[in-house]
Design an enzyme around this catalytic site. Sequence first.
Site, short mmCIF file in Angstrom:
data_model
loop_
_atom_site.label_atom_id
_atom_site.label_comp_id
_atom_site.label_asym_id
_atom_site.label_seq_id
_atom_site.Cartn_x
_atom_site.Cartn_y
_atom_site.Cartn_z
N ILE A 78 0.83 -1.21 0.00
CA ILE A 78 0.00 0.00 0.00
C ILE A 78 0.86 1.25 0.00
O ILE A 78 0.60 2.22 -0.70
CB ILE A 78 -0.96 0.01 1.21
CG1 ILE A 78 -1.85 -1.23 1.18
CG2 ILE A 78 -1.80 1.26 1.23
CD1 ILE A 78 -2.67 -1.36 -0.09
N GLY A 81 6.09 4.64 4.91
CA GLY A 81 6.19 5.85 5.69
C GLY A 81 7.44 5.87 6.52
O GLY A 81 8.31 5.01 6.40
N VAL A 86 3.40 -0.48 4.68
CA VAL A 86 2.04 -0.93 4.92
C VAL A 86 1.60 -1.81 3.76
O VAL A 86 1.82 -1.46 2.59
CB VAL A 86 1.07 0.26 5.09
CG1 VAL A 86 -0.35 -0.25 5.36
CG2 VAL A 86 1.52 1.15 6.23
N LYS A 101 1.41 -3.62 8.91
CA LYS A 101 2.46 -2.60 8.91
C LYS A 101 3.73 -3.22 9.46
O LYS A 101 3.75 -3.76 10.56
CB LYS A 101 2.06 -1.40 9.76
CG LYS A 101 3.12 -0.31 9.76
CD LYS A 101 2.61 0.96 10.41
CE LYS A 101 3.66 2.06 10.37
NZ LYS A 101 3.18 3.32 10.94
N ASP A 194 1.78 12.69 15.99
CA ASP A 194 1.83 12.85 14.54
C ASP A 194 0.42 13.01 13.97
O ASP A 194 0.09 12.43 12.94
CB ASP A 194 2.53 11.64 13.91
CG ASP A 194 3.03 11.94 12.48
OD1 ASP A 194 3.15 13.13 12.14
OD2 ASP A 194 3.28 10.98 11.72
#
Length: 931
Positions: A78, A81, A86, A101, A194
């Site tokens: 997907i 990061g 992910v 993840k 975050d």
Amino acid sequence: MGIGMPVPSACIDEQRAQAFVGATLAEPARLEVEDHVDECASCRQLLAAMIRVHSTPSHDAGCLVGGRIGRYQVRAVIGRGAMGEVFRGEDLELARPVALKRLHSQVAGTAGSRGHLIREARAAAQLQHPNVVAVHEIVDVGAETFLVMEWIEGATLRAWLRQRTRGWQEIVQVVLAAGRGLAAAHAAGLLHRDFKPENILIDKEGRPRVADFGLARPIGAPTSTGLLPQAHALTAATGALSGTPAYLAPELTGMLPPPAGGIAAPVGRAHDARTDQYAFAVTLYEALHDSHPFAGTTPEGMWSEMAGGRIRRGSRRIPAWLDRAVRRGLAVDPARRWPDLTTMLDGLDRGIRRTRRRLTLMVAAAIGAVIVMGLLAPLAQPEEPCGDHLVDSVWNAEAQAALARRFEAVAPERSAATIASITSLVAHWTDAWRLQRRSACLAGPARAARVSCLDRQLGELRAQLAVWEKADASVVDHATAAVVALPSPAECVDARATTSPASASLLASTARVDALQRSGRWEEAMVHAPEVLAQAERTTELGPRAQAMLAVARVELDAHARTAAREHAIAAARAASNAREDDLLAAALLVEAAALIDDHRAADALGVCDAVEAFAARGLPRSERIEIVRADALFQLGRTDEAIAHYRRGIAQLEVAAARDPARRLGLASAIGALGSALGKVDRIAEGAAELRRALEIEEAAFGPQHPEVGRTLHDLAVLERRNGEIEDAERHFERARAIFAAVDGEATLEVATTDSALADLAWMRGDLDRAQRLAERALEALARTGLDEPVLRSQLESQLGAVQQARDRCSAAIPHYERALALSLRAAEPPDQQALAYVNLAACLSEVGRDAEARTAAEQALAAWTRANAEPPERAAAWTILAGIEARGGDRPRAVALARQAMAALADLEGEPYVAMRAVLHDQLEGWSR
């Protein structure tokens, strides 16, 4: 240090090389090296080679697609990061999509290790809130760690905003809901650190969830002294900042001027919940105005604007109260922000409600319903002319906090999911109540009846809260279902009569009984039932009388007082019919039908369902409940295919209702579970198991993973898995169900004993006779401690203990168990086929020890029972085989041969190890008897 360069798809990439620099060099050398590496491709390649020596290689993301991680299949990559990659995956056990993840083994600029990240991920996984992405579990594969999370089919907040033009109220509602998830994290002692539009996911139904707790830390924990290199992301196309830097509070950037006579605060020193509040305020401003609140094309330039408090003028016209609320959240000094995020969210919520009330009055004025002074009055005074504010005196922040404290005290292991669930459901209910109360103001002649109905419903919520104030663990377990069972405010649209003061006392007593019944406290409710019935007899108002009678009937149904439940349901239906209260009439008739089913009078229950259908044909509101009750009756009558069809119809209706009202999802889960069991009854095992897994997914989301309803569905699923030969899956689910039941109510419960019996059966199938015996004996002991008379379960357990002894060639020890099993089966009036099995088990062991006369009697009784059950010949083969042996020992070999051949013929076409073994025994016997 920029990350704009392409990242090669290698197992050790340049980004990890940059992480190596950040982790191994100290200030100021690190900054100098980072600046150089940004401009030097050769250096980045060299560092990528170096990192191979200093870290454990991880698999390339593409290499994982198509593979397995535990019970999860990896379907697609997907994204990637700062904290990891992910993947889209599938839970092969529960047949549901998940997000997987993978955490990077090193994260640039962080002070903690991989183990620290995992501990924080575990803390985030404890959050169970409707506005937080659920973390299902953590899976370690070798040196790598994967987070298994809820899959959200939808878009990020930023993408959602770009789908179409949205009004400010819609935007505030969505961001506010996400803020509730963030506040839940704070309540659990976690900082997100975050929070930004990319970490808010909005599903297709419009529900937002906070995602990515990869940077989360416990409140008060020390933080790093530097920023992540990834935080300096600059979008090349627009020159606008994105990512972490744009949402950092000024106290984290090191840009604040020092206090008088002091020194500047070090970067990252002041992480607390107010920094998350600042990020929330930035996100809300950005969502409203489609631009960041502070100018600047570099992190330092933006941080300078933040430190100076120079907020841009927004591009959208919004109410002054909303602008003030956002600006307060963006205050440079943390002490000048809102006391906490929850206070800010409550302020936003109140502002939206005030705005909506004013808009309602303005619309009314535009059509001539109110005069100009009526329009201006609410602007000058905080009065609530429609009374929709009354619900706030019942359900408010103080009530929620008290409820949470009580639930956490009596059920600490499983209260979090329940609190989150009921908070969301009650909020939905109160919003609907406010809407109906405002609508009632404009209802003309029907206003009084609708307001009276809504006030009565508010009394039901108040009574429910009173029960929760004295909650025990059982009440906590029933809490979500109790909210679901609250009457819908929409029902008051058709209210026809007002309630007089004379009936107020009766309605209050009825509300208390209803609240106790919804909470599973039916014994206490039964104490109050006579008083309610006496008051109902004295009133002349038929509507309140019907409600009171119906409340008592529901309690009696829970207590299995079937005759009384049916009588009072009939009385309630009669009063409701005379009062022309159609909803009450239907509800009372369906309680009567449920009482008949509980009394094993399913045919009579179908007649009541027919009556409800007849009323529906003439205009009475039709409910999916009719389909489910009819299906329950058909299932009890053995008309399983018809039951399945009605379950499916009811489920289809419930799915539509649940899409609008989340409270209906529990009824949907219950109906899906019933369908799964019915499919299993007709040997459609795979279909039934799939439906039970679907029910399980809904229940886990609503109740949390440790709720007894989850345990019951796991038990039903395991039953089908056992029948399908999936022994390991069945054992795992039985064990999990047992752990839930024992944790909720202790070891001495019917559900624990039932599950131990199932586990004993699995152990016997595996040939582990010692474990089978221990489990069956433990189940019998637990059942004895409950004090319950459960002859069917006791018969089953005695049969298991007899089978263990028989398998050990100890028929003398098995016979007492089989005798007790038979006596209990007869006392319970079990179906003839079950009695036949008890007879044949006993006959086999009696024959084995030479007690042929008794064995003959037992075998003949088994055949008679199978005749009553209309059993097929294969079911009778065991009894014929036993009788054949008895006849041979008695000297009547022709009769023995005839019986053995009869058994062989019955087993001729059957496959499977037991039948093959039985045919082999018969073959050997026939050869011996024929010589």
